[in-house]
Scaffold this motif. Structure first.
Motif, PDB file in Angstrom:
ATOM      1  N   ILE A 310       0.851  -1.193   0.000  1.00 36.09           N
ATOM      2  CA  ILE A 310       0.000   0.000   0.000  1.00 36.09           C
ATOM      3  C   ILE A 310       0.889   1.246   0.000  1.00 36.09           C
ATOM      4  N   PRO A 311       0.377   2.384  -0.485  1.00 42.66           N
ATOM      5  CA  PRO A 311      -1.000   2.635  -0.933  1.00 42.66           C
ATOM      6  C   PRO A 311      -1.320   1.923  -2.240  1.00 42.66           C
ATOM      7  N   TYR A 312      -2.599   1.555  -2.378  1.00 41.07           N
ATOM      8  CA  TYR A 312      -3.084   0.899  -3.593  1.00 41.07           C
ATOM      9  C   TYR A 312      -4.378   1.591  -3.975  1.00 41.07           C
ATOM     10  N   LEU A 313      -4.395   2.216  -5.144  1.00 42.19           N
ATOM     11  CA  LEU A 313      -5.543   2.995  -5.590  1.00 42.19           C
ATOM     12  C   LEU A 313      -6.268   2.253  -6.706  1.00 42.19           C
ATOM     13  N   ALA A 314      -7.598   2.160  -6.587  1.00 44.93           N
ATOM     14  CA  ALA A 314      -8.413   1.459  -7.575  1.00 44.93           C
ATOM     15  C   ALA A 314      -9.640   2.310  -7.889  1.00 44.93           C
ATOM     16  N   LEU A 315     -10.042   2.306  -9.163  1.00 49.39           N
ATOM     17  CA  LEU A 315     -11.157   3.138  -9.617  1.00 49.39           C
ATOM     18  C   LEU A 315     -12.250   2.255 -10.212  1.00 49.39           C
ATOM     19  N   PHE A 316     -13.517   2.525  -9.817  1.00 53.10           N
ATOM     20  CA  PHE A 316     -14.672   1.744 -10.266  1.00 53.10           C
ATOM     21  C   PHE A 316     -15.757   2.686 -10.780  1.00 53.10           C
ATOM     22  N   ASN A 317     -16.595   2.180 -11.696  1.00 53.45           N
ATOM     23  CA  ASN A 317     -17.670   3.032 -12.209  1.00 53.45           C
ATOM     24  C   ASN A 317     -18.986   2.755 -11.497  1.00 53.45           C
TER      25      ASN A 317
END
Length: 475
Positions: A310-317
């Motif tokens: 981490i940090p671990y960034l994830a993007l979702f719709n």
């Protein structure tokens, strides 16, 4: 380094007639104990079956196979190797070097013989007593051999055991190409189709894999239930103990200020194991978005989303689909711009930008540093260091900071980490036989170095206050 195992997925089987498969062989003269057979579960391999080795070294085990798949087999607690259970009986003979040679089982096991040999060669090259020159080459040579095996056996179902050992990012093009061919050529093979489903599970456009977390109020919540409340949801996996995570929060605040009115939502998921430090840090950081904490230190979610740091960034719709994973801050900023247009400027944006971008020292800062480092440091440290232990030095240093600056816990840890090296350098100068001029210059360099570290560890307003206090010798 990827773990040397072949993942065996236990998803609902496609149609496949059950049949009896005999695995027999010889473990070698004088061998005793058990032959263990492993299945890969969701979290770890566990012995699914075993058979005792007879006095003459022979062994046998009959499996009822309702789907072709790989198994790991191991002699007692020794290295495990891969076999393929399909339509044919197998004859396995352990070689003097511990390698099981598989006869029968068609092209699937012919490939696994080659894979097992490559595995043994790699492990032998990494064992104790092997020259460093050989050890350094072992890893690259091993992965090159895996790539060659994958390319040369791309149409064989058991190639999935080779693909599992490759680097998911570095070898993505190779694996993706083979997966595309396998999908078309083996539509009725359960093991192949299950591997493909797992391999593509985290691709953009796929549905988000669910997990549960605790809210600040202590309620258990489903991740999928959070998605859909905003046009796009950014998930920041972090920890209160993670310095890069904490230092990245101002940048996320900037993006939130720029895009919240355009449809950006954020969920911060902490991998902390305890509530107290997590809740204290959430309050310190004053993050204006949803918060959650995993209950197992992040083990489940890290496995499900295939990350180990981490940090671990994830993007979702809004449909609950993956947009992008493992984003860097710069990538995230561009991705949001592409998806939602130019950012909205605000006073909050300006404030966070001011916090982030103070790389160039101001004239005032330069002047304060010059005053601190131009004083008689030799006299100061000669009086300070005489008879002072590291523990006393650390205690005095941290006490001075904590009494005058509002430090966060992670800042305290970061600064305390720097002090043993700082103390050692100062003591070396103190004990050194040199002229006062030489010692003054040496102390000046160490002082500048530590001031630079504090500049990195403190926020802009904290550091400026510290310098002013140092000029007035109030700290």
């Amino acid at each position: 380094m990827n773990k040397i195992i072949c993942l065996l997925f236990l998803l609902p089987s496609l149609a496949y007639a059950q049949k009896s498969v005999l695995v027999r062989g010889n473990a070698g003269k004088g061998s005793k104990g058990q032959i263990y057979f492993f299945e890969k579960q969701e979290r770890a391999s566990r012995p699914a079956d075993s058979t005792r080795i007879n006095p003459n070294g022979s062994f046998s085990k009959t499996f009822m196979v309702n789907r072709p798949s790989a198994r790991l087999m191991a002699l007692n607690n020794e290295q495990s190797y891969t076999i393929w259970l399909g339509n044919d009986n197998l004859e396995i003979t352990y070689q003097p070097d511990g390698l099981p040679e598989i006869k029968g089982g068609g092209t699937e096991n012919k490939l696994l013989n080659a894979l097992n040999k490559a595995k043994l060669k790699y492990q032998s090259s990494m064992s104790g007593g092997v020259p460093d020159s050989i050890r350094r080459k072992a890893g690259p040579d091993y992965y090159n051999s895996l790539r060659s095996l994958a390319e040369q056996n791309a149409e064989i179902p058991s190639v999935i055991c080779v693909l599992q050992l490759l680097n998911r990012e570095e070898d993505k093009a190779l694996v993706s190409g083979i997966v595309k061919g396998l999908k078309a050529s083996h539509p009725d093979n359960p093991a192949v189709q299950e591997f493909i489903a797992e391999f593509t599970r985290l691709d953009p456009g796929q549905a988000a894999t669910d997990f549960r977390f605790l809210t600040l109020e202590g309620q258990s919540q489903s991740f999928r239930n959070v998605l859909g409340k905003a046009k796009y949801t950014l998930v920041d996996f972090w920890g209160t103990y993670c310095i890069p995570c904490r230092e990245g929060i101002p940048g996320i605040k900037k993006l939130y200020a720029q895009y919240k009115d355009k449809g950006l939502g954020i969920l911060a998921v902490s991998l902390d194991r305890k509530d107290d430090m997590w809740k204290k840090s959430v309050a310190e950081e004053n993050m204006p978005w949803a918060q959650g904490r995993t209950e197992d230190g992040g083990r489940e979610v890290m496995e499900k989303y295939r990350f180990n740091g981490i940090p671990y960034l994830a993007l979702f719709n809004q449909n609950g689909e993956i947009v992008a994973l493992a984003l860097q801050h710069e990538e995230l900023e561009q991705r949001l711009k592409d998806l939602m247009g130019a950012p909205t400027e605000s006073t909050a944006t300006a404030a966070t930008e001011s916090e982030e971008h103070w790389a160039r020292p101001s004239e005032e800062e330069q002047g304060l540093v010059a005053k601190i480092t131009s004083r008689d440091l030799n006299a100061k440290y000669s009086a300070l260091l005489k008879g002072m232990t590291l523990e006393q030095y650390t205690s005095r240093y941290m006490k001075g900071l904590e009494e005058n600056l509002d430090l966060k816990e992670y800042q305290k840890g970061k600064i305390a980490w720097s002090l043993p090296a700082n103390y050692k350098e100062l003591q070396e100068i103190y004990k050194k036989k040199a002229s006062l001029k030489e010692k003054q210059e040496a102390y000046r360099k160490v002082e500048e170095k530590q001031l630079g570290f504090l500049r990195f560890a403190l926020k802009k307003d904290q550091y400026e206050k510290y310098l002013r206090l140092r000029v007035g010798e109030k700290i």
